[in-house]
Design an enzyme around this catalytic site. Sequence first.
Site, mmCIF file in Angstrom:
data_model
loop_
_atom_site.group_PDB
_atom_site.id
_atom_site.type_symbol
_atom_site.label_atom_id
_atom_site.label_comp_id
_atom_site.label_asym_id
_atom_site.label_seq_id
_atom_site.Cartn_x
_atom_site.Cartn_y
_atom_site.Cartn_z
ATOM 1 N N GLU A 302 1.976 57.135 -37.053
ATOM 2 C CA GLU A 302 2.681 58.119 -36.225
ATOM 3 C C GLU A 302 1.764 59.242 -35.784
ATOM 4 O OE1 GLU A 302 5.061 59.238 -33.887
ATOM 5 O OE2 GLU A 302 6.421 58.297 -35.330
ATOM 6 N N ASP A 306 0.556 60.135 -31.900
ATOM 7 C CA ASP A 306 0.948 61.399 -31.282
ATOM 8 C C ASP A 306 -0.255 62.210 -30.839
ATOM 9 O OD1 ASP A 306 3.529 60.667 -31.865
ATOM 10 O OD2 ASP A 306 3.763 62.038 -33.561
ATOM 11 N N SER A 554 8.371 56.805 -30.065
ATOM 12 C CA SER A 554 7.354 57.690 -30.639
ATOM 13 C C SER A 554 6.180 57.851 -29.684
ATOM 14 C CB SER A 554 6.848 57.124 -31.968
ATOM 15 O OG SER A 554 7.829 57.192 -32.964
ATOM 16 N N GLY A 616 19.932 55.419 -10.645
ATOM 17 C CA GLY A 616 20.363 56.720 -11.124
ATOM 18 C C GLY A 616 20.244 56.818 -12.631
#
Length: 639
Positions: A302, A306, A554, A616
């Site tokens: 993770e 990131d 993530s 949309g």
Amino acid sequence: MRYSLTAFFTLSFAVVSLAEPTLSPYNVHEKRSAIPIGWSYTRRHESAATLPLRIALKQSNIEFIDEYLYDVSHPDSANYGKHWTAGEISRKFSPSEESISTIRDWLVENRLASERIRVSSTKGWINVNVTVEEAERLMNTEYNVYTHVSGQEHVACEGYHLPEHISTHVDFVLPSVNFDVKLKGRSGSQPESGRSIGQPGVGTTPKTTGTISQTVTELEQCDQYITPICLRALYELVYEPVAPEKNSYGVVEYTPQAYLQSDLQMFAMNYSTDLLGKEPVMISIDGGYAQTEYQGFDYNGESALDLQYGMTLVTGKQNVTLYQTGDMVEGASFNNFLDAIDGSYCTFEGGDNYTVDAQYPDPYGGGYEGPEDCGTATPAYVISTSYGYNEADLTPFYTARQCAEYAKLGLMGVTILYSSGDYGVAGHGDYCLNPNGTQSSTGTIFNPTFPGTCPYVTSVGATMVKPNATVFQAQPEMACMEVIYSGGGFSNYFAMPSYQKTAVDYYLQNYPPNYPPNIWNSTGMSRASPDISANGANYVVAVDGQFELVYGTSCSSPVSGAIFTMINDARLAIGKGPIGFINPTIYSAGFAGAFNDITEGSNPGCGTEGYNATAGWDPVTGLGTPNFPKLLENWLALP
């Protein structure tokens, strides 16, 4: 406030108390209808045992927080961009003296000596240590002891009542109905898998299909391997920061999730040479640190994802703040992070709930012994978080309290992004709801995730490049349907905010989901998510010295955060303020066409095909993926 509580919680019937001296009927204030999986009733709690009762006071003007936030966030408002200071927020929402005196009088009437009653310094809550017998008499309830399959015990009640004249002044009482105890691994043992790794939440970490052997740099391969150049091409992100000293971008991680500097440099050498020698600016919260004791994808995936992509897309010129939250023993929750960036939140509406939130100094020993971080960190203008809970993990009161804090951060000009989840219409961990309110892998009722369903955050779903498509096509992306499915749907806790009503109504009228109303919130009145999306498949990420393919929302959240950070840079460079809470703006007519509409794919879960991506807004990819040049042009035109 516009909160709508789930049908799984009964908050309406009343009984008359014979114990209360004041002739005031008692109403159910909060009630849980099911014991969570893994817990079982053990015994009634001892009547003489002590309970540290905490009564959270309702905040003044909290029912107007929507209006205050829209006033500074809607592009048609004359006050757009005129964000509040922390002091202005504190003064506006402080509880009234009437609430304090009314509750104090009630406690004294019930034979609790006034010297036992303590009011917090910020007047956010009232503390009183009582016996179980006294608490049961005060609130017409019964306290029980419940045992987890791990052996850990927890004290709670199934529901509690408050007098009618008291309930209007109270948000909630602790301890009470919350069973979501954070299980603790102690004595230096390796953190257990699941909920402990990457707290808070369960099943929220990115997924990997394994390592790749070659270095990939070609735009023609973006359907198989996503690298920074692919994202820049997809979203036309061609921008060099010009005001990095004025700007800020933050990424939140929860220990034991941690990054390795060697991985960041390995990624930089291959895909982002301006990051060579760079590292994030780490702010430790409640003993958080970039641990290296435990390594592997579950611990490093993770953070690696990131930071490698978040830092690369804002270039080496812009520092990125890493909010490393929680120690190795206690861990942390979203509330612990919020405490650190807003000191008033430590005591707002009663403070944290230690059945869910970590307590510092560590009361059990062996963990972080310093004081709890309250107001010790400055909030960045954009904050991305790739963790989450299921709404059903938490009580409506807990989520409402936290949601109000996100609104306050929006008032201060902060953009809050959360990934929407990786299991389609199912919750984290692929859990769905059962008719009795519990969650299981065999449930059939759609299970929304939190905080993405809070109307004051921006929920980010996931897309992917279509097989055999290239980034040079007019619309190369579809909803992510490889390894993960973009989380999305309709909240069971929160009402639909006005900013998205037109878009969501259009979807429901023109593409009504063909499901029975008892498996999804079909009222047409609930908060819908996600708001936007970004690519979430086939990311090339350096993890523990090798490149792996990574998937998940993530990926989508930190990429979106980087894009909004670059828009802030352009505004700050010409003397304008940050974009702040973006939802009223991105749903407005003036921003029509500023996102790339995604019309292919779906988000299966709970034994169904989920919802469909449509023209949309839709509950799979939201408004679509960012078109940086259009977003930049539109936001630069605003005050």
